[in-house]
Motif scaffolding. Structure first.
Motif, PDB file in Angstrom:
ATOM      1  N   GLY A 151       0.684  -1.309   0.101  1.00 37.07           N
ATOM      2  CA  GLY A 151      -0.118   0.107   0.131  1.00 37.07           C
ATOM      3  C   GLY A 151       0.900   1.228   0.011  1.00 37.07           C
ATOM      4  N   TYR A 152       0.335   2.353  -0.466  1.00 42.73           N
ATOM      5  CA  TYR A 152       0.893   3.744  -0.596  1.00 42.73           C
ATOM      6  C   TYR A 152       1.472   4.113   0.598  1.00 42.73           C
ATOM      7  CZ  TYR A 152       2.214   7.813  -2.845  1.00 42.73           C
ATOM      8  OH  TYR A 152       2.911   8.739  -3.455  1.00 42.73           O
ATOM      9  N   ALA A 153       0.803   4.214   1.978  1.00 41.64           N
ATOM     10  CA  ALA A 153       1.321   4.802   3.020  1.00 41.64           C
ATOM     11  C   ALA A 153       2.621   4.217   3.440  1.00 41.64           C
ATOM     12  CB  ALA A 153       0.445   4.577   4.236  1.00 41.64           C
ATOM     13  N   HIS A 154       2.813   2.579   3.515  1.00 41.71           N
ATOM     14  CA  HIS A 154       3.966   1.862   3.999  1.00 41.71           C
ATOM     15  C   HIS A 154       5.022   2.167   2.710  1.00 41.71           C
ATOM     16  CE1 HIS A 154       3.011   0.349   7.791  1.00 41.71           C
ATOM     17  NE2 HIS A 154       2.099  -0.435   7.286  1.00 41.71           N
ATOM     18  N   GLY A 155       4.553   2.407   1.708  1.00 39.77           N
ATOM     19  CA  GLY A 155       5.617   2.110   0.318  1.00 39.77           C
ATOM     20  C   GLY A 155       6.087   3.501   0.045  1.00 39.77           C
ATOM     21  N   GLN A 156       5.384   4.565   0.321  1.00 43.10           N
ATOM     22  CA  GLN A 156       5.563   6.022  -0.386  1.00 43.10           C
ATOM     23  C   GLN A 156       5.513   7.052   0.678  1.00 43.10           C
ATOM     24  OE1 GLN A 156       6.508   6.463  -4.480  1.00 43.10           O
ATOM     25  NE2 GLN A 156       7.507   4.741  -2.805  1.00 43.10           N
ATOM     26  N   VAL A 157       4.392   7.148   1.486  1.00 42.26           N
ATOM     27  CA  VAL A 157       4.143   8.018   2.395  1.00 42.26           C
ATOM     28  C   VAL A 157       5.389   8.229   3.570  1.00 42.26           C
ATOM     29  CG1 VAL A 157       2.904   9.104   4.314  1.00 42.26           C
ATOM     30  CG2 VAL A 157       1.783   8.673   2.246  1.00 42.26           C
ATOM     31  N   THR A 158       6.035   6.817   3.557  1.00 44.20           N
ATOM     32  CA  THR A 158       7.138   6.899   4.561  1.00 44.20           C
ATOM     33  C   THR A 158       8.211   7.736   4.138  1.00 44.20           C
ATOM     34  OG1 THR A 158       8.721   5.118   5.250  1.00 44.20           O
ATOM     35  CG2 THR A 158       8.055   4.757   3.068  1.00 44.20           C
ATOM     36  N   HIS A 159       8.405   7.844   2.761  1.00 44.41           N
ATOM     37  CA  HIS A 159       9.378   8.755   2.442  1.00 44.41           C
ATOM     38  C   HIS A 159       9.295  10.311   2.705  1.00 44.41           C
ATOM     39  CE1 HIS A 159      11.873   6.324  -0.231  1.00 44.41           C
ATOM     40  NE2 HIS A 159      10.916   5.684  -0.686  1.00 44.41           N
ATOM     41  N   SER A 160       7.839  10.750   2.383  1.00 39.70           N
ATOM     42  CA  SER A 160       7.675  12.254   2.702  1.00 39.70           C
ATOM     43  C   SER A 160       7.586  12.283   4.109  1.00 39.70           C
ATOM     44  CB  SER A 160       6.411  12.472   1.861  1.00 39.70           C
ATOM     45  OG  SER A 160       5.368  11.655   2.295  1.00 39.70           O
TER      46      SER A 160
END
Length: 362
Positions: free
Chosen positions: A198-207
């Motif tokens: 999912g997007y939160a674990h996969g990408q929001v983790t970066h921001s």
């Protein structure tokens, strides 16, 4: 434990995980360095021998305890998301330095346990968040650390990516950006709720990792909604955040940019004395104070695009003592994990407010 290696000795590094991201990004960086010895690689599947040979590892194994007992200085962990914390803690218990992929864990408690145990033994933990090592974000961090914002009162943290295929289609689509001769992304990692897809674990983790490193904020409360149109994991995120110290925040994430569009990371920090604006897509960093002082940084065109070359290099430099600054340590990573953990719990409860235990409890 945190003392650097003897002068002239190569850093003895092993790897747990030999899939797409390791073989497309990390291993080529390590193999090209003359101060690294790639001792061994642990993985599964028929390509493991090919990975060993391509990058010059001394041996290959499917038993990560065998690897951890091979006289290493550090280990690079790129296993599926739900296995990161198990492998990282096992390495820390061996007294090893660790580079571990995000998210370091799927739950806050174990992420803070990694902080505690690594600090007890003096082990470096580096999570390879590429934007935290860009020259323009480092310059932004210096402006914030100089106190030009005053007291932080409000933040905006937005990220969007061309990753629909990764989370809800053919994961191999992303290989147009990062390719590997031996593997592609696995849907079982990126599209499984149980494994941290999912997007939160996969990408929001970066921001969020960039936000927490820049500001030293820590979330205190979260109200979140997530949607997954046509997917089994979240593609869109929206959250209202409260931070320790009283600042308010708004966070958003979206997985569905067109494939050729650049990644968007837009962070705006409003303080009692000024405002910071950082935008990777339009390559802007500015800090404007209410007393009229202004900083508008010159950023080379293309510098905002995502790449992850600096973090693996920094991991080696931390081991050898050439560098001491870690822009993505276990504490930054734990703050992202507890935020995203709370976001998921809030969304599952229909948007109820989730309170995060205070710092004293960590």
């Amino acid at each position: 434990m945190s003392a650097s290696l003897p002068s002239g000795r190569k850093a003895r590094i092993g790897a747990i995980g030999a899939g797409w991201w390791a073989t497309s990004n990390h291993f080529p960086i390590y193999a090209a360095r003359d101060d690294v010895e790639l001792v061994g690689v642990c993985g599964q599947g028929p390509n493991l021998g090919a990975v060993r040979d391509e990058f010059g590892f001394g041996f290959a194994t499917e038993d990560y305890d065998e690897l951890l007992d091979a006289g290493l200085d550090g280990v690079v962990i790129t296993t599926p998301h739900d296995l990161h914390i198990e492998h990282a803690l096992r390495a820390i218990d061996r007294g090893l330095h660790v580079q571990v992929e995000k998210p370091v864990s799927l739950d806050a408690e174990s992420a803070w346990e990694l902080v505690r145990r690594s600090e007890e033994v003096g082990a470096h933990v580096l999570v390879p968040y590429g934007w935290n090592y860009k020259p323009f974000t480092i310059a932004a961090k210096r402006l914030v650390d100089a106190g030009h914002l005053g007291e932080i009162q409000h933040v905006l943290c937005h990220m969007a990516s061309p990753t629909r295929g990764l989370f809800a289609g053919n994961p191999d689509d992303i290989r147009t950006r990062w390719d590997s001769n031996t593997a592609g992304p696995q849907a079982s990692t990126w599209q499984s709720p149980e494994r941290g897809g999912g997007y939160a674990h996969g990408q929001v983790t970066h921001s969020s990792a960039l936000l927490f490193w820049l500001t030293d904020l820590r979330a205190q409360s979260v109200i979140s909604k997530m949607t997954a149109p046509g997917a089994s994991v979240d593609l869109f995120n929206a959250a209202v955040l409260g931070f320790e110290g009283g600042a308010l925040g708004a966070l958003s994430g979206a997985a569905t940019l067109p494939d050729e569009d650049p990644y968007q990371v837009d962070i705006r920090v409003f303080g009692s004395e000024g405002v910071l604006m950082l935008d990777t897509e339009r390559e802007r960093v500015s800090l404007h104070r209410y007393d009229g002082q202004r900083w508008d940084l010159d950023i080379e065109p293309g510098a905002g695009g995502y790449e992850c070359l600096a973090p693996p290099a920094r991991f080696v430099d931390l081991l050898t003592g050439r560098e001491t600054e870690n822009h993505s340590d276990a504490r930054v990573a734990a703050r992202t994990v507890e935020l995203i953990d709370a976001m998921h719990r809030s969304a599952a409860a229909g948007g109820s407010e989730i309170l995060i235990p205070p710092s004293s409890a960590r």
